[in-house]
Design an enzyme around this catalytic site. Structure first.
Site, PDB file in Angstrom:
ATOM      1  N   PHE A 173      17.651  37.728 -12.501  1.00 26.24           N
ATOM      2  CA  PHE A 173      18.093  38.938 -13.221  1.00 26.24           C
ATOM      3  C   PHE A 173      17.594  40.238 -12.553  1.00 26.24           C
ATOM      4  CE2 PHE A 173      16.420  41.567 -17.023  1.00 26.24           C
ATOM      5  CZ  PHE A 173      17.510  42.422 -17.013  1.00 26.24           C
ATOM      6  N   ILE A 209       9.391  29.448  -2.649  1.00 28.26           N
ATOM      7  CA  ILE A 209       8.256  30.286  -2.204  1.00 28.26           C
ATOM      8  C   ILE A 209       7.010  29.436  -1.939  1.00 28.26           C
ATOM      9  CG2 ILE A 209       9.046  32.462  -3.213  1.00 28.26           C
ATOM     10  CD1 ILE A 209       7.027  31.921  -5.544  1.00 28.26           C
ATOM     11  N   GLU A 221       8.938  31.698 -12.805  1.00 22.57           N
ATOM     12  CA  GLU A 221       9.451  31.176 -14.068  1.00 22.57           C
ATOM     13  C   GLU A 221       9.132  32.281 -15.061  1.00 22.57           C
ATOM     14  OE1 GLU A 221      11.124  28.484 -14.876  1.00 22.57           O
ATOM     15  OE2 GLU A 221      11.156  27.716 -12.827  1.00 22.57           O
ATOM     16  N   THR A 233       4.092  41.894 -15.144  1.00 17.15           N
ATOM     17  CA  THR A 233       4.601  42.169 -16.496  1.00 17.15           C
ATOM     18  C   THR A 233       3.522  42.807 -17.374  1.00 17.15           C
ATOM     19  OG1 THR A 233       5.194  40.989 -18.527  1.00 17.15           O
ATOM     20  CG2 THR A 233       4.066  39.704 -16.900  1.00 17.15           C
ATOM     21  N   ASP A 234       3.967  43.472 -18.429  1.00 15.96           N
ATOM     22  CA  ASP A 234       2.996  44.017 -19.396  1.00 15.96           C
ATOM     23  C   ASP A 234       2.336  42.896 -20.213  1.00 15.96           C
ATOM     24  OD1 ASP A 234       5.227  43.304 -20.934  1.00 15.96           O
ATOM     25  OD2 ASP A 234       5.391  45.239 -21.957  1.00 15.96           O
ATOM     26  N   GLU A 235       2.941  41.676 -20.175  1.00 15.30           N
ATOM     27  CA  GLU A 235       2.429  40.601 -21.034  1.00 15.30           C
ATOM     28  C   GLU A 235       1.030  40.148 -20.626  1.00 15.30           C
ATOM     29  OE1 GLU A 235       5.345  37.706 -22.233  1.00 15.30           O
ATOM     30  OE2 GLU A 235       6.986  39.072 -21.815  1.00 15.30           O
ATOM     31  N   TYR A 248       3.026  31.517 -19.762  1.00 15.26           N
ATOM     32  CA  TYR A 248       3.733  32.430 -18.843  1.00 15.26           C
ATOM     33  C   TYR A 248       2.828  33.593 -18.448  1.00 15.26           C
ATOM     34  CZ  TYR A 248       6.579  36.473 -17.526  1.00 15.26           C
ATOM     35  OH  TYR A 248       7.061  37.592 -16.884  1.00 15.26           O
ATOM     36  N   LYS A 258       1.104  34.632 -14.814  1.00 15.76           N
ATOM     37  CA  LYS A 258       1.330  35.924 -14.150  1.00 15.76           C
ATOM     38  C   LYS A 258       0.000  36.629 -13.912  1.00 15.76           C
ATOM     39  CE  LYS A 258       4.710  37.734 -13.210  1.00 15.76           C
ATOM     40  NZ  LYS A 258       5.555  37.670 -11.984  1.00 15.76           N
ATOM     41  N   LYS A 310      17.292  34.971 -23.096  1.00 19.60           N
ATOM     42  CA  LYS A 310      16.411  36.061 -23.527  1.00 19.60           C
ATOM     43  C   LYS A 310      17.099  36.830 -24.654  1.00 19.60           C
ATOM     44  CE  LYS A 310      13.588  35.188 -19.992  1.00 19.60           C
ATOM     45  NZ  LYS A 310      13.593  35.807 -18.695  1.00 19.60           N
ATOM     46  N   PRO A 353      19.146  33.910 -33.772  1.00 16.66           N
ATOM     47  CA  PRO A 353      17.841  33.440 -34.246  1.00 16.66           C
ATOM     48  C   PRO A 353      16.761  34.510 -34.137  1.00 16.66           C
ATOM     49  CG  PRO A 353      18.500  32.310 -32.201  1.00 16.66           C
ATOM     50  CD  PRO A 353      19.489  33.386 -32.440  1.00 16.66           C
ATOM     51  N   TYR A 365      12.814  34.992 -34.605  1.00 16.45           N
ATOM     52  CA  TYR A 365      11.570  34.236 -34.756  1.00 16.45           C
ATOM     53  C   TYR A 365      10.661  34.900 -35.798  1.00 16.45           C
ATOM     54  CZ  TYR A 365      12.676  32.270 -30.073  1.00 16.45           C
ATOM     55  OH  TYR A 365      13.262  31.661 -28.997  1.00 16.45           O
ATOM     56  N   ASN A 383      11.998  43.482 -33.168  1.00 18.98           N
ATOM     57  CA  ASN A 383      13.114  42.589 -32.819  1.00 18.98           C
ATOM     58  C   ASN A 383      14.270  42.677 -33.814  1.00 18.98           C
ATOM     59  OD1 ASN A 383      11.692  41.694 -30.601  1.00 18.98           O
ATOM     60  ND2 ASN A 383      10.852  39.905 -31.645  1.00 18.98           N
TER      61      ASN A 383
HETATM   62  P1  NAD Z   1      14.551  35.281 -13.764  1.00 20.42           P
HETATM   63  O1  NAD Z   1      14.016  34.062 -14.425  1.00 20.42           O
HETATM   64  O2  NAD Z   1      15.858  35.849 -14.194  1.00 20.42           O
HETATM   65  O3  NAD Z   1      14.683  35.016 -12.183  1.00 20.42           O
HETATM   66  C1  NAD Z   1      13.709  34.359 -11.442  1.00 20.42           C
HETATM   67  C2  NAD Z   1      14.288  34.046 -10.075  1.00 20.42           C
HETATM   68  O4  NAD Z   1      13.262  33.397  -9.304  1.00 20.42           O
HETATM   69  C3  NAD Z   1      15.481  33.094 -10.105  1.00 20.42           C
HETATM   70  O5  NAD Z   1      16.481  33.547  -9.216  1.00 20.42           O
HETATM   71  C4  NAD Z   1      14.894  31.773  -9.631  1.00 20.42           C
HETATM   72  O6  NAD Z   1      15.858  30.948  -8.970  1.00 20.42           O
HETATM   73  C5  NAD Z   1      13.824  32.256  -8.677  1.00 20.42           C
HETATM   74  N1  NAD Z   1      12.760  31.259  -8.483  1.00 20.42           N
HETATM   75  C6  NAD Z   1      12.079  30.578  -9.449  1.00 20.42           C
HETATM   76  N2  NAD Z   1      11.199  29.732  -8.882  1.00 20.42           N
HETATM   77  C7  NAD Z   1      11.287  29.917  -7.538  1.00 20.42           C
HETATM   78  C8  NAD Z   1      10.605  29.362  -6.426  1.00 20.42           C
HETATM   79  N3  NAD Z   1       9.656  28.438  -6.593  1.00 20.42           N
HETATM   80  N4  NAD Z   1      10.945  29.777  -5.180  1.00 20.42           N
HETATM   81  C9  NAD Z   1      11.919  30.712  -5.021  1.00 20.42           C
HETATM   82  N5  NAD Z   1      12.600  31.260  -6.029  1.00 20.42           N
HETATM   83  C10 NAD Z   1      12.282  30.867  -7.284  1.00 20.42           C
HETATM   84  O7  NAD Z   1      13.383  36.340 -13.875  1.00 20.42           O
HETATM   85  P2  NAD Z   1      13.464  37.925 -14.069  1.00 20.42           P
HETATM   86  O8  NAD Z   1      13.579  38.230 -15.508  1.00 20.42           O
HETATM   87  O9  NAD Z   1      14.445  38.491 -13.106  1.00 20.42           O
HETATM   88  O10 NAD Z   1      11.976  38.333 -13.629  1.00 20.42           O
HETATM   89  C11 NAD Z   1      11.679  38.644 -12.272  1.00 20.42           C
HETATM   90  C12 NAD Z   1      10.216  39.009 -12.167  1.00 20.42           C
HETATM   91  O11 NAD Z   1       9.939  40.143 -12.974  1.00 20.42           O
HETATM   92  C13 NAD Z   1       9.277  37.903 -12.630  1.00 20.42           C
HETATM   93  O12 NAD Z   1       8.188  37.875 -11.746  1.00 20.42           O
HETATM   94  C14 NAD Z   1       8.837  38.344 -14.012  1.00 20.42           C
HETATM   95  O13 NAD Z   1       7.551  37.873 -14.316  1.00 20.42           O
HETATM   96  C15 NAD Z   1       8.857  39.856 -13.859  1.00 20.42           C
HETATM   97  N6  NAD Z   1       9.108  40.629 -15.077  1.00 20.42           N
HETATM   98  C16 NAD Z   1      10.186  40.320 -15.878  1.00 20.42           C
HETATM   99  C17 NAD Z   1      10.439  41.099 -17.004  1.00 20.42           C
HETATM  100  C18 NAD Z   1      11.656  40.828 -17.867  1.00 20.42           C
HETATM  101  O14 NAD Z   1      11.822  41.496 -18.888  1.00 20.42           O
HETATM  102  N7  NAD Z   1      12.542  39.913 -17.515  1.00 20.42           N
HETATM  103  C19 NAD Z   1       9.602  42.164 -17.334  1.00 20.42           C
HETATM  104  C20 NAD Z   1       8.509  42.446 -16.491  1.00 20.42           C
HETATM  105  C21 NAD Z   1       8.283  41.664 -15.371  1.00 20.42           C
HETATM  106  P1  TYD Z   2      12.284  37.397 -24.906  1.00 25.06           P
HETATM  107  O1  TYD Z   2      13.586  38.024 -24.562  1.00 25.06           O
HETATM  108  O2  TYD Z   2      12.135  35.925 -24.752  1.00 25.06           O
HETATM  109  O3  TYD Z   2      11.171  38.189 -24.084  1.00 25.06           O
HETATM  110  P2  TYD Z   2       9.534  38.123 -24.191  1.00 25.06           P
HETATM  111  O4  TYD Z   2       9.144  36.921 -24.978  1.00 25.06           O
HETATM  112  O5  TYD Z   2       9.140  38.021 -22.760  1.00 25.06           O
HETATM  113  O6  TYD Z   2       9.124  39.410 -24.837  1.00 25.06           O
HETATM  114  O7  TYD Z   2      11.950  37.743 -26.412  1.00 25.06           O
HETATM  115  C1  TYD Z   2      11.868  39.081 -26.858  1.00 25.06           C
HETATM  116  C2  TYD Z   2      11.399  39.048 -28.292  1.00 25.06           C
HETATM  117  O8  TYD Z   2      12.405  38.459 -29.103  1.00 25.06           O
HETATM  118  C3  TYD Z   2      10.176  38.179 -28.493  1.00 25.06           C
HETATM  119  O9  TYD Z   2       9.335  38.799 -29.480  1.00 25.06           O
HETATM  120  C4  TYD Z   2      10.713  36.862 -29.012  1.00 25.06           C
HETATM  121  C5  TYD Z   2      11.939  37.303 -29.786  1.00 25.06           C
HETATM  122  N1  TYD Z   2      13.062  36.344 -29.816  1.00 25.06           N
HETATM  123  C6  TYD Z   2      13.650  36.008 -31.028  1.00 25.06           C
HETATM  124  O10 TYD Z   2      13.249  36.480 -32.116  1.00 25.06           O
HETATM  125  N2  TYD Z   2      14.715  35.138 -31.009  1.00 25.06           N
HETATM  126  C7  TYD Z   2      15.169  34.594 -29.851  1.00 25.06           C
HETATM  127  O11 TYD Z   2      16.127  33.775 -29.890  1.00 25.06           O
HETATM  128  C8  TYD Z   2      14.557  34.962 -28.602  1.00 25.06           C
HETATM  129  C9  TYD Z   2      15.033  34.388 -27.316  1.00 25.06           C
HETATM  130  C10 TYD Z   2      13.513  35.863 -28.643  1.00 25.06           C
END
Ligand code: NAD
Ligand code: TYD
Length: 372
Positions: A14, A63, A87, A136-138, A162, A166, A201, A217, A219, A261
């Site tokens: 993404f 990787i 992941e 991430t902020d998490e 997760y 990280k 997500k 859904p 939570y 949420n």
């Molecule tokens: P995503 O799950 O959509 O994408 C992850 C990508 O990594 C995929 O293309 C997957 O194929 C690839 N991948 C997984 N394992 C791999 C491996 N072993 N070798 C090579 N490629 C591999 O994740 P995302 O939401 O795009 O998040 C990207 C980064 O940003 C992550 O590091 C995540 O922790 C961080 N991040 C995400 C968010 C969010 O809201 N999604 C917020 C802050 C930080």
């Molecule tokens: P998510 O998109 O999984 O991101 P993160 O857990 O990394 O913040 O979830 C965002 C928020 O939404 C989180 O508090 C969990 C909640 N959630 C639901 O209530 N229902 C759902 O089906 C999902 C996927 C998330």
């Protein structure tokens, strides 16, 4: 400015794919190599828009394969590694943490080893290299309703497998700077939303479930708070860190946009009801979307069991990034969510292809969520 050669890990996911699009649009002379293992979350189609660009190369690989990463760094004379691969779904980390330990910790370690070997030991791009780690902020844990937002100095307190994986990777990145002199930067961003967001997500799940007339859904009590940022504003923040950030530093990226949420789900329902009411063509395109067509998407909201160890609130204080790098998100939530909704309404081929049903079945097994 000298042209860069970027190795982008996880560029088929993404945020990685959005970053690659953004970068290639704004730095046409730079070369971008994506290294991605194409897990369930990675999709070649996410990169179709740049696939024919002569400055783009896709490498299908893991990787954790240090030898492969070393050879890419050498052969392409990479000077900038932007590390997204991970992941990324908290729910999956609760039921199956192994992959998180493997990719997020061992995988990051593998990249660091390769970067040290080629950039420091062998001296290729010894001065000009950069290892940017996307975090991430998490990692900062959870906040009470009145707590101040996370700053770069907030102590790490990860609560899920997760976020713990990280956090471990962030520490390794930091250590490779302090111990070996690797030129690193790390950014910690809040929840992203936008195009190509995998529909497990919250935001894309709600959008696609409305279009299928499936339950939305929520939570627990739905009062958990997340701080949402449009994905291209994340890409813009990383660009600023690469261009102006101080080596060895962490930068928070966020848009000051906290939502409970249940409120964000209600808002999306309202916007979908409006879209269906004003554009009759949508009811024809999505005949299953009965609740949205009737102006009642919110009737699909269903409270389900809470996530184990569910963090209550995340909020990012991005003042350091704003002040030092001049960072400011371009999108308001109103404009960002409107673009996102339009993208999902227009790209049903994409989300239908990535939703092969397996993840919905998996969620139901884990949480007993109603699918209909
Ligand atoms: P995503 O799950 O959509 O994408 C992850 C990508 O990594 C995929 O293309 C997957 O194929 C690839 N991948 C997984 N394992 C791999 C491996 N072993 N070798 C090579 N490629 C591999 O994740 P995302 O939401 O795009 O998040 C990207 C980064 O940003 C992550 O590091 C995540 O922790 C961080 N991040 C995400 C968010 C969010 O809201 N999604 C917020 C802050 C930080
Ligand atoms: P998510 O998109 O999984 O991101 P993160 O857990 O990394 O913040 O979830 C965002 C928020 O939404 C989180 O508090 C969990 C909640 N959630 C639901 O209530 N229902 C759902 O089906 C999902 C996927 C998330």
């Amino acid at each position: 400015m000298k042209n860069k050669t970027l190795l982008v890990t996880g560029g088929a996911g993404f945020i990685g794919a959005n970053f690659v699009h953004y970068w290639m649009r704004n730095h046409a002379n730079d070369k971008v190599i994506v290294l991605d293992a194409l897990t369930y979350a990675g999709n070649r189609a996410n990169l179709d828009a740049v696939a024919d660009n002569a400055n783009f190369r896709f490498v299908h690989g893991d990787i954790c394969d240090t030898v492969l990463v070393e050879s890419l760094l050498r052969e392409e004379s990479v000077d900038t590694l932007v590390h997204f691969a991970a992941e990324s779904h908290v729910d999956r980390s609760i039921t199956g943490p192994d992959a998180f330990i493997e990719t997020n910790i061992i995988g990051t370690y593998s990249l660091l080893k390769a970067a040290k070997k080629v950039w420091i030991d062998e001296g290729l791009n010894k001065e000009g290299h950069r290892f940017h780690h996307v975090s991430t902020d998490e990692v900062y844990g959870t906040l009470g309703p009145k707590d101040p937002a996370f700053t770069e100095d907030t102590a790490y307190a990860p609560n899920s497998p997760y976020s713990a994986s990280k956090a471990a990777s962030d520490h390794l990145v930091r250590a490779y700077h302090h111990t070996y002199g690797l030129n690193i930067t790390t950014s910690n961003c809040s929840n992203n939303y936008g195009p190509y967001h995998f529909p497990e997500k919250l935001i894309p799940l709600v959008l696609t479930n409305i279009l299928h007339d499936k339950a939305l859904p929520i939570y627990g009590d739905g009062q958990q708070i997340r701080d949402w940022l449009y994905v291209e504003d994340h890409a813009r923040g990383i660009e600023l860190v690469l261009e102006k950030g101080q080596v060895g530093e962490n930068y928070n990226i966020g848009g000051h946009n906290e939502w409970a949420n249940i409120d964000i789900v209600n808002e999306i329902c309202r916007l979908m009801n409006k879209a269906f009411a004003t554009r009759p063509v949508l009811a024809e395109k999505y005949p299953e979307a009965k609740a949205a067509t009737a102006g009642k998407a919110e009737s699909l909201i269903t409270y389900v069991a809470d996530r184990a160890g569910h963090d209550r609130r995340y909020a990012i204080d991005a003042r350091k990034t704003n002040a030092e790098l001049g960072y400011k998100p371009y999108e308001s939530f109103e404009s960002g969510i409107a673009k996102t909704i339009e993208w999902y309404l227009s790209n049903d081929t994409w989300w239908k292809a990535v939703m092969d049903g397996s993840y919905l079945n998996w969620l139901t097994q884990q949480y007993g969520k109603p699918e209909e």
